[in-house]
Design a protein around this motif. Sequence first.
Motif, PDB file in Angstrom:
ATOM      1  N   GLY A 109       0.812  -1.223   0.000  1.00  0.00           N
ATOM      2  CA  GLY A 109       0.000   0.000   0.000  1.00  0.00           C
ATOM      3  C   GLY A 109       0.837   1.259   0.000  1.00  0.00           C
ATOM      4  N   PRO A 110       0.201   2.379  -0.374  1.00  0.00           N
ATOM      5  CA  PRO A 110       0.919   3.650  -0.491  1.00  0.00           C
ATOM      6  C   PRO A 110       1.546   4.144   0.823  1.00  0.00           C
ATOM      7  CG  PRO A 110      -1.446   3.937  -0.860  1.00  0.00           C
ATOM      8  CD  PRO A 110      -1.204   2.485  -0.805  1.00  0.00           C
ATOM      9  N   ASP A 111       1.001   3.717   1.947  1.00  0.00           N
ATOM     10  CA  ASP A 111       1.550   4.205   3.221  1.00  0.00           C
ATOM     11  C   ASP A 111       2.536   3.227   3.844  1.00  0.00           C
ATOM     12  OD1 ASP A 111       0.125   6.603   3.253  1.00  0.00           O
ATOM     13  OD2 ASP A 111      -1.671   5.555   3.967  1.00  0.00           O
ATOM     14  N   ASP A 112       2.857   2.183   3.112  1.00  0.00           N
ATOM     15  CA  ASP A 112       3.660   1.123   3.722  1.00  0.00           C
ATOM     16  C   ASP A 112       5.161   1.297   3.544  1.00  0.00           C
ATOM     17  OD1 ASP A 112       1.384  -0.106   4.664  1.00  0.00           O
ATOM     18  OD2 ASP A 112       1.107  -1.284   2.844  1.00  0.00           O
ATOM     19  N   LEU A 113       5.617   2.524   3.736  1.00  0.00           N
ATOM     20  CA  LEU A 113       7.059   2.759   3.752  1.00  0.00           C
ATOM     21  C   LEU A 113       7.344   3.530   5.033  1.00  0.00           C
ATOM     22  CD1 LEU A 113       9.705   2.623   1.892  1.00  0.00           C
ATOM     23  CD2 LEU A 113       9.225   5.021   1.415  1.00  0.00           C
ATOM     24  N   ALA A 114       8.303   3.049   5.813  1.00  0.00           N
ATOM     25  CA  ALA A 114       8.560   3.702   7.098  1.00  0.00           C
ATOM     26  C   ALA A 114      10.046   3.946   7.264  1.00  0.00           C
ATOM     27  CB  ALA A 114       8.050   2.810   8.236  1.00  0.00           C
ATOM     28  N   PRO A 115      10.393   5.011   7.982  1.00  0.00           N
ATOM     29  CA  PRO A 115      11.799   5.172   8.345  1.00  0.00           C
ATOM     30  C   PRO A 115      12.195   3.963   9.177  1.00  0.00           C
ATOM     31  CG  PRO A 115      10.474   7.032   9.143  1.00  0.00           C
ATOM     32  CD  PRO A 115       9.522   6.009   8.615  1.00  0.00           C
ATOM     33  N   PHE A 116      13.428   3.535   9.045  1.00  0.00           N
ATOM     34  CA  PHE A 116      13.851   2.392   9.856  1.00  0.00           C
ATOM     35  C   PHE A 116      14.243   2.884  11.236  1.00  0.00           C
ATOM     36  CE2 PHE A 116      17.129  -0.593  11.419  1.00  0.00           C
ATOM     37  CZ  PHE A 116      16.260  -1.635  11.678  1.00  0.00           C
ATOM     38  N   ASP A 117      13.510   2.414  12.213  1.00  0.00           N
ATOM     39  CA  ASP A 117      13.751   2.817  13.591  1.00  0.00           C
ATOM     40  C   ASP A 117      14.194   1.577  14.381  1.00  0.00           C
ATOM     41  OD1 ASP A 117      13.399   3.195  16.327  1.00  0.00           O
ATOM     42  OD2 ASP A 117      11.765   4.627  16.051  1.00  0.00           O
ATOM     43  N   PRO A 118      15.490   1.506  14.725  1.00  0.00           N
ATOM     44  CA  PRO A 118      16.010   0.300  15.378  1.00  0.00           C
ATOM     45  C   PRO A 118      15.248  -0.075  16.652  1.00  0.00           C
ATOM     46  CG  PRO A 118      17.818   1.741  14.767  1.00  0.00           C
ATOM     47  CD  PRO A 118      16.550   2.505  14.491  1.00  0.00           C
ATOM     48  N   GLU A 119      14.891   0.936  17.454  1.00  0.00           N
ATOM     49  CA  GLU A 119      14.216   0.625  18.716  1.00  0.00           C
ATOM     50  C   GLU A 119      12.850  -0.005  18.465  1.00  0.00           C
ATOM     51  OE1 GLU A 119      14.597   2.821  22.046  1.00  0.00           O
ATOM     52  OE2 GLU A 119      16.659   3.404  21.600  1.00  0.00           O
ATOM     53  N   ALA A 120      12.106   0.602  17.539  1.00  0.00           N
ATOM     54  CA  ALA A 120      10.789   0.052  17.221  1.00  0.00           C
ATOM     55  C   ALA A 120      10.930  -1.340  16.625  1.00  0.00           C
ATOM     56  CB  ALA A 120      10.054   0.981  16.256  1.00  0.00           C
ATOM     57  N   PHE A 121      11.983  -1.507  15.840  1.00  0.00           N
ATOM     58  CA  PHE A 121      12.222  -2.796  15.202  1.00  0.00           C
ATOM     59  C   PHE A 121      12.487  -3.876  16.244  1.00  0.00           C
ATOM     60  CE2 PHE A 121      15.167  -5.743  12.919  1.00  0.00           C
ATOM     61  CZ  PHE A 121      14.309  -6.143  11.924  1.00  0.00           C
ATOM     62  N   VAL A 122      13.378  -3.565  17.169  1.00  0.00           N
ATOM     63  CA  VAL A 122      13.710  -4.553  18.204  1.00  0.00           C
ATOM     64  C   VAL A 122      12.495  -4.815  19.105  1.00  0.00           C
ATOM     65  CG1 VAL A 122      15.111  -4.949  20.267  1.00  0.00           C
ATOM     66  CG2 VAL A 122      16.182  -4.160  18.163  1.00  0.00           C
ATOM     67  N   ASP A 123      11.753  -3.765  19.414  1.00  0.00           N
ATOM     68  CA  ASP A 123      10.566  -3.968  20.242  1.00  0.00           C
ATOM     69  C   ASP A 123       9.547  -4.840  19.524  1.00  0.00           C
ATOM     70  OD1 ASP A 123      11.580  -2.668  22.385  1.00  0.00           O
ATOM     71  OD2 ASP A 123      10.712  -0.720  21.868  1.00  0.00           O
ATOM     72  N   ALA A 124       9.478  -4.662  18.193  1.00  0.00           N
ATOM     73  CA  ALA A 124       8.560  -5.520  17.432  1.00  0.00           C
ATOM     74  C   ALA A 124       9.045  -6.965  17.461  1.00  0.00           C
ATOM     75  CB  ALA A 124       8.446  -5.032  15.994  1.00  0.00           C
ATOM     76  N   LEU A 125      10.353  -7.131  17.467  1.00  0.00           N
ATOM     77  CA  LEU A 125      10.915  -8.483  17.496  1.00  0.00           C
ATOM     78  C   LEU A 125      10.619  -9.188  18.809  1.00  0.00           C
ATOM     79  CD1 LEU A 125      14.577  -8.385  16.113  1.00  0.00           C
ATOM     80  CD2 LEU A 125      12.495  -9.050  14.948  1.00  0.00           C
ATOM     81  N   ILE A 126      10.955  -8.525  19.894  1.00  0.00           N
ATOM     82  CA  ILE A 126      10.846  -9.256  21.166  1.00  0.00           C
ATOM     83  C   ILE A 126       9.543  -8.958  21.907  1.00  0.00           C
ATOM     84  CG2 ILE A 126      13.326  -9.669  21.427  1.00  0.00           C
ATOM     85  CD1 ILE A 126      13.567  -7.385  23.224  1.00  0.00           C
ATOM     86  N   GLY A 127       8.686  -8.174  21.234  1.00  0.00           N
ATOM     87  CA  GLY A 127       7.301  -7.992  21.684  1.00  0.00           C
ATOM     88  C   GLY A 127       7.120  -7.417  23.072  1.00  0.00           C
TER      89      GLY A 127
END
Length: 305
Positions: A287-305
């Motif tokens: 989708g058109p909104d499905d590009l995000a800046p890469f944020d390491p903290e958000a990424f890791v939080d998404a990983l380990i929930g």
Amino acid sequence: LVRLRSRLSRSQNALGKGLLSLLSRDHLDEDTWEEIEDTLLTADLGVAPTQELVERLRERVKVLGTRDPAELRALLREELLRTIGTDLDRVVHTEPGVSADGAELPGIVLVVGVNGTGKTTTTGKLARVLVADGKSVVLGAADTFRAAAADQLQTWGERVGARTVRGPEGGDPASVGFDAVKEGISQGADVVLIDTAGRLHTKTGLMDELGKVKRVVEKHGPVDEVLLVLDATTGQNGLVQARVFAEVVDITGIVLTKLDGTAKGGIVVAVQRELGVPVKLVGLGEGPDDLAPFDPEAFVDALIG
Ligand code: GDP
């Protein structure tokens, strides 16, 4: 961030959960550490980063002597963040400059990568983000080998309100790039995004072509960013491609697409290490909104929930 979390969590959560549950075992024996290593390798983190991460974790778990799940989670979070890197420049630079003939020069971004990785989609989404940010954008359809690619880009342009400069089918990609920047200068645009061709059949062909696009565009003035688009689902293959492109042009940032469809998020680390360049953006869907800046903290939080 909420989007990043929800988009990633579906596919990536298994990795983090797996690591956490391994770390929380009563006895962290050799076999368990090996399982942790395997889990990281399966997520495409790469051999060297995996070994380093596991070594640091082992050391710290030993020193802390803790079996407390919250502390272990914090430790894992810290070490994953350190592996990904929290102090890299992840900004997509589009600062205006001065053109060769003294006019105001838009920020210039070249988008490169193999066909099918999501290059055109990413260019369109990035245009949308920039326009939403109040910037005026010109698109250059320098993939002149596939009329469909130029049509696709133009459709994005119409959708977001950016003019698309394109050439005749089979025309010279470099001259389209040149014309796009020329158009950007004459319009007083803020940013010119140039979508390039990504046929990889002959490396020399690609090398000549991409190198030429960059050189010719730079007759107007410096290119701010060369973004390499990589499909996160292609693992080691993607890394091989990345290497080829890095030989051709100086990559300044990586866009990792299709992270929504893979549990192999470790590729973020592997590709950064391979190229010595930060992941700046991530693609999380079609989708058109499905590009995000890469944020390491958000990424890791998404990983380990
Ligand atoms: P190009 O040949 O590299 O320009 O690739 P396209 O931009 O045409 O994209 C190829 C396909 O990948 C299209 O179907 C896109 O919708 C899809 N795509 C691109 N980015 C993403 C993403 O981040 N996630 C998912 N799931 N699909 C994507």
